[in-house]
Design a protein around this motif. Sequence first.
Motif, PDB file in Angstrom:
ATOM      1  N   HIS B  67       0.974  -1.237  -0.091  1.00  0.00           N
ATOM      2  CA  HIS B  67      -0.057  -0.200  -0.019  1.00  0.00           C
ATOM      3  C   HIS B  67       0.904   1.240   0.020  1.00  0.00           C
ATOM      4  O   HIS B  67       0.610   2.352  -0.850  1.00  0.00           O
ATOM      5  CB  HIS B  67      -0.903   0.049   1.140  1.00  0.00           C
ATOM      6  CG  HIS B  67      -2.264  -0.619   0.949  1.00  0.00           C
ATOM      7  ND1 HIS B  67      -2.410  -1.969   0.361  1.00  0.00           N
ATOM      8  CD2 HIS B  67      -3.455   0.044   0.606  1.00  0.00           C
ATOM      9  CE1 HIS B  67      -3.858  -2.048   0.028  1.00  0.00           C
ATOM     10  NE2 HIS B  67      -4.225  -0.950   0.154  1.00  0.00           N
ATOM     11  N   ILE B 112       0.793  -6.222  -5.408  1.00  0.00           N
ATOM     12  CA  ILE B 112      -0.678  -5.742  -4.854  1.00  0.00           C
ATOM     13  C   ILE B 112      -1.308  -7.242  -4.327  1.00  0.00           C
ATOM     14  O   ILE B 112      -1.336  -8.084  -5.090  1.00  0.00           O
ATOM     15  CB  ILE B 112      -1.461  -4.944  -5.743  1.00  0.00           C
ATOM     16  CG1 ILE B 112      -0.716  -3.914  -6.222  1.00  0.00           C
ATOM     17  CG2 ILE B 112      -2.880  -4.824  -4.979  1.00  0.00           C
ATOM     18  CD1 ILE B 112      -1.689  -2.988  -7.283  1.00  0.00           C
ATOM     19  N   HIS B 114      -4.106  -8.652  -3.959  1.00  0.00           N
ATOM     20  CA  HIS B 114      -5.267  -9.200  -4.900  1.00  0.00           C
ATOM     21  C   HIS B 114      -4.598  -9.566  -6.477  1.00  0.00           C
ATOM     22  O   HIS B 114      -5.259 -10.175  -7.177  1.00  0.00           O
ATOM     23  CB  HIS B 114      -6.250  -8.280  -4.950  1.00  0.00           C
ATOM     24  CG  HIS B 114      -6.810  -7.640  -3.701  1.00  0.00           C
ATOM     25  ND1 HIS B 114      -6.945  -8.579  -2.660  1.00  0.00           N
ATOM     26  CD2 HIS B 114      -6.918  -6.495  -3.274  1.00  0.00           C
ATOM     27  CE1 HIS B 114      -7.039  -7.839  -1.699  1.00  0.00           C
ATOM     28  NE2 HIS B 114      -6.922  -6.544  -2.154  1.00  0.00           N
ATOM     29  N   ASP B 133      -9.000  -5.785   3.663  1.00  0.00           N
ATOM     30  CA  ASP B 133      -9.042  -4.804   2.377  1.00  0.00           C
ATOM     31  C   ASP B 133     -10.259  -5.067   1.535  1.00  0.00           C
ATOM     32  O   ASP B 133     -10.490  -6.113   1.457  1.00  0.00           O
ATOM     33  CB  ASP B 133      -7.711  -5.187   1.720  1.00  0.00           C
ATOM     34  CG  ASP B 133      -7.634  -4.121   0.644  1.00  0.00           C
ATOM     35  OD1 ASP B 133      -6.628  -3.341   0.722  1.00  0.00           O
ATOM     36  OD2 ASP B 133      -8.189  -4.249  -0.802  1.00  0.00           O
ATOM     37  N   HIS B 135     -11.162  -4.837  -1.430  1.00  0.00           N
ATOM     38  CA  HIS B 135     -11.004  -5.357  -2.976  1.00  0.00           C
ATOM     39  C   HIS B 135     -10.506  -6.906  -3.004  1.00  0.00           C
ATOM     40  O   HIS B 135     -10.164  -7.410  -3.865  1.00  0.00           O
ATOM     41  CB  HIS B 135      -9.993  -4.460  -3.917  1.00  0.00           C
ATOM     42  CG  HIS B 135     -10.734  -3.029  -3.846  1.00  0.00           C
ATOM     43  ND1 HIS B 135     -10.270  -1.931  -3.474  1.00  0.00           N
ATOM     44  CD2 HIS B 135     -11.831  -2.950  -4.876  1.00  0.00           C
ATOM     45  CE1 HIS B 135     -11.213  -1.185  -3.876  1.00  0.00           C
ATOM     46  NE2 HIS B 135     -11.920  -1.505  -4.762  1.00  0.00           N
ATOM     47  N   SER B 336      -2.963  -0.246 -10.199  1.00  0.00           N
ATOM     48  CA  SER B 336      -4.121  -0.813  -9.166  1.00  0.00           C
ATOM     49  C   SER B 336      -4.397  -2.328  -9.237  1.00  0.00           C
ATOM     50  O   SER B 336      -4.121  -2.762 -10.344  1.00  0.00           O
ATOM     51  CB  SER B 336      -5.433   0.200  -9.072  1.00  0.00           C
ATOM     52  OG  SER B 336      -6.356  -0.234 -10.123  1.00  0.00           O
ATOM     53  N   CYS B 337      -5.047  -3.004  -8.323  1.00  0.00           N
ATOM     54  CA  CYS B 337      -5.531  -4.270  -8.439  1.00  0.00           C
ATOM     55  C   CYS B 337      -6.618  -4.410  -9.396  1.00  0.00           C
ATOM     56  O   CYS B 337      -7.253  -5.537  -9.602  1.00  0.00           O
ATOM     57  CB  CYS B 337      -5.887  -4.546  -6.849  1.00  0.00           C
ATOM     58  SG  CYS B 337      -7.231  -3.454  -6.313  1.00  0.00           S
ATOM     59  N   CYS B 398       0.248  -0.055  -4.931  1.00  0.00           N
ATOM     60  CA  CYS B 398      -0.712   0.572  -5.194  1.00  0.00           C
ATOM     61  C   CYS B 398      -0.505   2.025  -5.640  1.00  0.00           C
ATOM     62  O   CYS B 398      -1.539   2.484  -6.118  1.00  0.00           O
ATOM     63  CB  CYS B 398      -1.532   0.717  -3.492  1.00  0.00           C
ATOM     64  SG  CYS B 398      -2.216  -0.934  -2.969  1.00  0.00           S
ATOM     65  N   CYS B 401      -3.130   4.997  -6.720  1.00  0.00           N
ATOM     66  CA  CYS B 401      -4.438   4.496  -6.463  1.00  0.00           C
ATOM     67  C   CYS B 401      -5.208   5.179  -5.387  1.00  0.00           C
ATOM     68  O   CYS B 401      -6.338   5.445  -5.233  1.00  0.00           O
ATOM     69  CB  CYS B 401      -4.600   3.194  -6.240  1.00  0.00           C
ATOM     70  SG  CYS B 401      -6.310   2.563  -6.142  1.00  0.00           S
ATOM     71  N   PHE B 402      -4.331   5.471  -4.251  1.00  0.00           N
ATOM     72  CA  PHE B 402      -4.827   6.246  -2.935  1.00  0.00           C
ATOM     73  C   PHE B 402      -3.809   7.260  -2.497  1.00  0.00           C
ATOM     74  O   PHE B 402      -2.654   7.076  -2.905  1.00  0.00           O
ATOM     75  CB  PHE B 402      -5.569   5.451  -2.073  1.00  0.00           C
ATOM     76  CG  PHE B 402      -4.455   4.523  -1.061  1.00  0.00           C
ATOM     77  CD1 PHE B 402      -3.371   3.982  -1.805  1.00  0.00           C
ATOM     78  CD2 PHE B 402      -4.602   4.688   0.329  1.00  0.00           C
ATOM     79  CE1 PHE B 402      -2.568   3.441  -0.777  1.00  0.00           C
ATOM     80  CE2 PHE B 402      -4.000   4.099   0.990  1.00  0.00           C
ATOM     81  CZ  PHE B 402      -2.641   3.431   0.798  1.00  0.00           C
ATOM     82  N   ASN B 420     -10.346   2.134  -8.934  1.00  0.00           N
ATOM     83  CA  ASN B 420     -11.551   1.664  -8.808  1.00  0.00           C
ATOM     84  C   ASN B 420     -12.244   2.797  -7.887  1.00  0.00           C
ATOM     85  O   ASN B 420     -13.687   2.344  -7.743  1.00  0.00           O
ATOM     86  CB  ASN B 420     -11.609   0.336  -8.117  1.00  0.00           C
ATOM     87  CG  ASN B 420     -10.623   0.390  -7.124  1.00  0.00           C
ATOM     88  OD1 ASN B 420     -10.581   1.367  -6.402  1.00  0.00           O
ATOM     89  ND2 ASN B 420      -9.845  -0.904  -6.876  1.00  0.00           N
ATOM     90  N   ARG B 426      -9.632  11.131  -3.049  1.00  0.00           N
ATOM     91  CA  ARG B 426      -9.050   9.776  -2.969  1.00  0.00           C
ATOM     92  C   ARG B 426      -7.397   9.826  -3.524  1.00  0.00           C
ATOM     93  O   ARG B 426      -6.402   9.083  -2.873  1.00  0.00           O
ATOM     94  CB  ARG B 426      -9.757   8.678  -3.665  1.00  0.00           C
ATOM     95  CG  ARG B 426      -9.270   7.477  -4.207  1.00  0.00           C
ATOM     96  CD  ARG B 426      -9.236   6.450  -3.000  1.00  0.00           C
ATOM     97  NE  ARG B 426      -8.884   4.850  -3.299  1.00  0.00           N
ATOM     98  CZ  ARG B 426      -8.920   3.832  -2.458  1.00  0.00           C
ATOM     99  NH1 ARG B 426      -9.374   4.373  -1.289  1.00  0.00           N
ATOM    100  NH2 ARG B 426      -8.216   3.015  -2.791  1.00  0.00           N
TER     101      ARG B 426
HETATM  102  S1  SF4 Z   1      -7.720  -0.475  -4.404  1.00  0.00           S
HETATM  103 FE1  SF4 Z   1      -5.895   0.579  -4.703  1.00  0.00          FE
HETATM  104  S2  SF4 Z   1      -4.973   0.736  -2.670  1.00  0.00           S
HETATM  105 FE2  SF4 Z   1      -6.753  -0.474  -2.582  1.00  0.00          FE
HETATM  106  S3  SF4 Z   1      -5.652  -2.661  -2.903  1.00  0.00           S
HETATM  107 FE3  SF4 Z   1      -6.105  -1.967  -4.765  1.00  0.00          FE
HETATM  108  S4  SF4 Z   1      -4.427  -0.925  -5.588  1.00  0.00           S
HETATM  109 FE4  SF4 Z   1      -4.034  -1.143  -3.606  1.00  0.00          FE
END
Ligand code: SF4
Lengths: 201, 460
Positions: B67, B112, B114, B133, B135, B336-337, B398, B401-402, B420, B426
């Motif tokens: 993250h 990541i 996932h 998490d 996701h 990102s995932c 990540c 993504c955030f 996402n 964000r």
């Molecule tokens: S949504 Fe973004 S921050 Fe969350 S696990 Fe997926 S890549 Fe990482």
Amino acid sequence: MTPFIILSSRAAPLLRDNVDTDAIIPSREMKSTGRTGLADGLFAPWRYLDAAARTPDPEFSLNRPEASGAQILLGGANFGCGSSREHAVWALAEYGMRCVIAPSFAPIFRANCIRNGLLPVTLPEAAIAPMAWQAITVDLPAQEVRCADAVHRFEIEPEPREMLLEGLDAIDLTLKSLPAIEDWTSLDRKARPWVYLERTQ
Amino acid sequence: MTVQKAKTLFEKIWDAHHVADTATGASLIAVDRVFLHERTGAAALKSMAAAKRPVCDPARVFAVMDHIVDTRPGRGDGTLMEGGSAFITETRAAAKAAGITLFDVNDRDQGITHVISPELGIVLPGLTLVAPDSHTCTQGALGALAWGIGSSEAEHAMATGVLRLDRPKTMRVTYRGKLAPGVTAKDMVLALIAANGAGGGAGHVVEFAGEAVRALDIEARMTLCNMATEFAAMTGIIAPDARTFEYLADRRYAPENFDEPYWHTLRTDDGARFDREIEIDAAALAPMVSWGTSPEHAMPVDGTVPQGPPRAHDYIGLDAGAPLLGTPIDVAFIGSCTNARISDLRRAAAMLKGRHIAPSIRKALVVPGSSAVKRAAEAEGLDAIFTAAGFEWRASGCSLCFFAGGESFPEGSRTVSSTNRNFEGRQGPGIRTHIASPETVVASAIAGMIADPRELLVGN
Ligand code: SF4
């Protein structure tokens, strides 16, 4: 965990849909790996005009004088959506909230509330709006929210109801079933051996 | 002969994991795998250690640094986020003390959560897998019941091997027909959320089915399941098929083969009932882009912005009735995932080859979903295509993504992002995020404004 039975308090409104956990506690406000020190960052993007300088935005609901001491938060639909961070619930609890009333909740947030002694109450939007700034009573044994003359019945499954009423620690409770879990696991080891990995490191 | 009740895939997995009923009629459901990351994992492990509760089966618990780990070259434990290193060092120490498997910052298998869980065969059809998490639902694409939980629930699963759960409802989303060129799994899920609301899946496990889902490769199925949480579903799931078993063959933690008949029972029986059914005409879908501050604020790229909450219009700086096409952008992000697996990078690179991003783009970034994806992309020369086109090429994590990556842009900057979530803030304070497929991100980066990827396909 402190049991939740009956709570009377003024209700502070934050009647927006899809309030997400990034807004409840932004990532940059999660400064340590612990569960404390979060109340100051609660709703930081909305609560402060300048988050770094901590200049309060007088327009924001929780900054209004009437909000002082409020333990009930009124929210919009899909409250607590987004990231699974339990910090959102820890921040609300540390700030003093004990109950959130909303038309619907994101599932992870709702489960996190229950594990931390916060009662999530689901009621229709039309019932919630008139409660803004009112002194209300949330009665878990009766499953009712009372506001002036209005009485609203709410639903909650027996399991979370019990956990909250008794202030139970879920892990302690489950550990009492350990023999049953171990029996199940030893049968499952034979049925699904691929589940049970050897240590590799 | 007894006639078995027709069951959904979810019901089969649930029943197979049902250990006991609780006194109040909920269920103890066995958890086969737990995955942690440094953002929420150290908190769970430390609190267990403080309560002197051991992890009941450490061989089935995994952790990774994804993250807040730095994604710039030559990274160590330092993070762009202030104070972030503590999350990394404390997770490392806690993972070691608990005896769980850790994929560390510069481990070959880092990535990541996932993305690496399927890559390593940690998630399997028919398993239950949880992670603190949201996701985690991504991993339902392999036919597992995989869902996001909080830290306390993660502790519960690690300490007891089970979770206390009330049975969720079931929903099937059937995508009929074939997708048009330039339309992807990302567009399928955004269309679902736009039509049914960000709370539309609340309380449900959503099985994705239908011709257009069967036609997706495993990585695209992960993209589809990834955003089940944006639909407020407990999770998404797709029945495993020959492609799934082929994908998992030879993965490190997967069984040697999938010959046993059991594996092929993991599907919804004919005649099984769902609490809710939704049908979507996949052939009618267009590339989707979000216009506002919730994933439900998504629309076809060539449409006009609908009327939404005034707050969302104010934040994003777009009025109802305005076209999205032609809206100037500052940042393009592929990562990102949701959309940073090798197939995503291949499609993006194919569109970028021989082209360059617009000079007005402040930053364009590709962050591979895992270290393995990064190596594979480099072996194919994709990194060279991205960098020649003006994208920066990073290590896995990540990232943008955030905001905890610590990297952001001036307030009001507009990004087109293969991620996402487009919530306020964000990607940093005041950042305006448009979520879209990698194809749409590439088309927009080249144009310097939100663009329709189908136009580039025509030109190809
Ligand atoms: S949504 Fe973004 S921050 Fe969350 S696990 Fe997926 S890549 Fe990482």
